[in-house]
Design an enzyme around this catalytic site. Structure first.
Site, PDB file in Angstrom:
ATOM      1  N   ASP A   3       0.890  -1.250  -0.101  1.00  0.00           N
ATOM      2  CA  ASP A   3       0.063  -0.025  -0.141  1.00  0.00           C
ATOM      3  C   ASP A   3       0.940   1.407  -0.079  1.00  0.00           C
ATOM      4  O   ASP A   3       2.073   1.308   0.168  1.00  0.00           O
ATOM      5  CB  ASP A   3      -0.867   0.018   1.164  1.00  0.00           C
ATOM      6  CG  ASP A   3      -1.906  -0.888   1.406  1.00  0.00           C
ATOM      7  OD1 ASP A   3      -1.827  -2.003   0.600  1.00  0.00           O
ATOM      8  OD2 ASP A   3      -2.469  -1.255   2.604  1.00  0.00           O
TER       9      ASP A   3
ATOM     10  N   TYR B  47       5.792  -9.807   7.603  1.00  0.00           N
ATOM     11  CA  TYR B  47       5.622  -8.233   7.646  1.00  0.00           C
ATOM     12  C   TYR B  47       5.865  -7.851   9.194  1.00  0.00           C
ATOM     13  O   TYR B  47       5.334  -8.643   9.939  1.00  0.00           O
ATOM     14  CB  TYR B  47       4.061  -7.727   7.340  1.00  0.00           C
ATOM     15  CG  TYR B  47       3.794  -7.498   5.852  1.00  0.00           C
ATOM     16  CD1 TYR B  47       4.052  -6.363   5.273  1.00  0.00           C
ATOM     17  CD2 TYR B  47       3.333  -8.383   4.908  1.00  0.00           C
ATOM     18  CE1 TYR B  47       3.823  -6.051   4.065  1.00  0.00           C
ATOM     19  CE2 TYR B  47       3.103  -8.265   3.579  1.00  0.00           C
ATOM     20  CZ  TYR B  47       3.343  -7.203   3.193  1.00  0.00           C
ATOM     21  OH  TYR B  47       3.221  -6.883   1.843  1.00  0.00           O
TER      22      TYR B  47
END
Lengths: 244, 244
Positions: A52, A110
Site C-alpha cells: 500500500d 511483515y
C-alpha cells in the site's frame, strides 16, 4: 536472461509498489524507468506483491527479464546510481528462467512497529506508529494466537468484494517488546488489502482494554469489516522477508 | 526554581537552536513557547550552545528558571505532549541555582556521520552525508591528530571576523568505521561557526586523496578559510554529549 533483485525502500513518498499508469509515483515505476533507460528498450518487472501507499520494505524482491545478458553487479550499480535515495538495491543475481517474484512466493513476513511512550522517537518517527496509551502485551499475544491458521480473513480487509478467495494462512504472529518499541511480526502465505494493518489495530484495541479477545471469533464468523479494529497508519508497516 | 532538561531533536526542519525573533522556526523558540504556555507567563531558556540550521542533537542541554516550583516529571510530560514530534525531552531535573546550560559547559562532543557506499541508506538518509568516493580512513586518522591541542581555528570557520577569540582546544578526534558508515567524533571546549563541518570536509578531501595532510598546518598558520576543505552538509552533524 532472468534476474532478481532485493531492494529496500522508504514508502513515505510513494503511492505503493504497483504501477498503474505511465510516470506515476510508484516504486515499480521508478525501477522500470531506470531499467528501460539502461537497456534502451522498455523493461517491465514483477514484484513480490502489492504494498500500500506509505508502506516500507526492508527486503522486497523483484524479478525481470532483460533482452541482453548483463553482469548483476553492473545492474546493481546502475540502479543505485539512478534510483532515488529512498530506494536501495542490496543485491542482484541471475535467476532461474522460471523464477517469478510474485508467483513463486511461499511465505512473507511483515513487521509492524509501534512506539509506545509519552516520549517521541525523534529519529525514527517516520517509521513507527506512535501510540501512547497502555498496552497489555500478554493479552495481545493471547489474541494473536487466534489469527494463526487457515481462515477467511474477509473481515480483516477493506478490499472490494470480488470473487477472489479471501482465505489465507497465517503461520505465526510474534510480538516483541524492545524498550518502548513493540514489533508485531506476521508470517503467512499472503495478506489481503490492509489486512496486517487491521489485525494490528484489532490487537491494539485488545491491548488497550477497549475490546475483548473473543471479538476476533465474531469477525471471522461474520466477515464484517466494521466489527474489526481500526486500520493503523501505513508508516509503521514493513515488508521484512519473502521466502520462495 | 532552576531546572535543566536533556533533549534530542531532528534539526532538519529548523533554522537552528537560537531564537532570533518572536515565532521564528527555532528549537529555542518552540521550547520557550511551550513553557510560557505552561506557566502563563513569559519564560526564556538557555541552551548549551548554538547549533546551525539543520544540525541534530542526540543530547542537548537546556536550563531555565520557573517562577513557581513544579515537579520535573510534570514539566517533562507537558513538554512532550505539546512539543513537535521532532523534539523530545528525555530528562528533566531540578538544577543548582547557579547552573547555566551554556556558561558551565566544560566539554562538548559532536559526531559527524558519513555514509560511504554506492548503496543508499534508505532509512537513515536524512541523518548522514552520502559520500561514495574512496576514503582512506588511516590517513584521515593521521590528519585528525593535527587538530588536537589548543590552536587558533580561524581558518576552519566561516564566522565574520570579530574581536572574539577564535582559539579553541580540541581534546580528541576519533574516527570509527561501522560497516559502510564512518563516524568522526570531535571533543573540545567549544567550536566556532561551521568549524566541525569544515574540519570534516578537510578530512574527507585528505581521505579521498585530493589534499595532503600537511595542508592543515598551512590553514592554521595563515588562518585562511579558503585554504581549508569544503563545508559538509549540516544533516550529518549531531551534538552528542555535553560535559559540565
Amino acid at each position: 536472461m532472468n534476474y532478481m533483485i532485493n531492494i529496500s525502500f522508504d514508502g513515505s513518498g510513494y503511492s505503493g509498489w504497483q504501477r498503474l499508469k505511465e510516470n506515476d509515483n510508484t516504486i515499480q515505476g521508478k525501477i522500470e524507468n531506470c531499467l528501460t533507460q539502461m537497456c534502451g528498450r522498455k523493461i517491465t518487472v514483477d514484484g513480490c506483491g502489492r504494498t500500500d501507499a506509505g508502506v516500507h520494505a526492508y527486503n522486497y524482491v523483484v524479478s525481470f527479464l532483460l533482452p541482453e545478458e548483463k553482469e548483476p553487479c553492473e545492474i546493481k550499480s546502475y540502479l543505485n546510481r539512478y534510483l532515488p535515495k529512498d530506494i536501495n538495491v542490496s543485491e542482484c543475481k541471475r535467476a532461474d528462467e522460471r523464477f517469478h517474484a510474485r508467483l513463486n512466493v511461499r511465505k512473507k513476513t511483515y513487521c509492524y512497529r509501534i512506539w509506545n511512550s509519552e516520549e517521541h522517537n525523534v529519529f525514527n518517527r517516520r517509521y513507527m506508529y506512535e501510540f501512547d496509551g497502555t498496552l497489555d502485551v500478554e493479552k495481545m499475544e493471547e489474541a494473536a494466537k487466534l489469527f494463526c491458521g487457515t481462515f477467511d480473513f474477509a473481515g480483516f480487509s477493506t478490499g472490494k468484494k470480488t470473487k477472489k478467495s479471501t482465505v489465507r494462512t497465517i503461520f505465526s504472529v510474534e510480538i516483541k517488546k524492545l524498550g518502548s518499541e513493540i514489533q508485531i511480526e506476521y508470517t503467512g502465505t499472503g495478506f489481503l488489502y490492509n489486512m496486517v494493518r487491521i489485525m494490528t489495530g484489532t490487537l491494539i484495541e485488545i491491548g488497550n482494554g477497549k475490546r475483548v479477545i473473543e471479538s476476533i471469533n465474531e469477525i471471522f464468523e461474520t466477515g464484517k469489516r466494521e466489527l474489526a479494529g481500526y486500520t493503523v497508519p501505513a508508516k509503521g508497516l514493513f515488508l521484512k522477508e519473502v521466502i520462495y
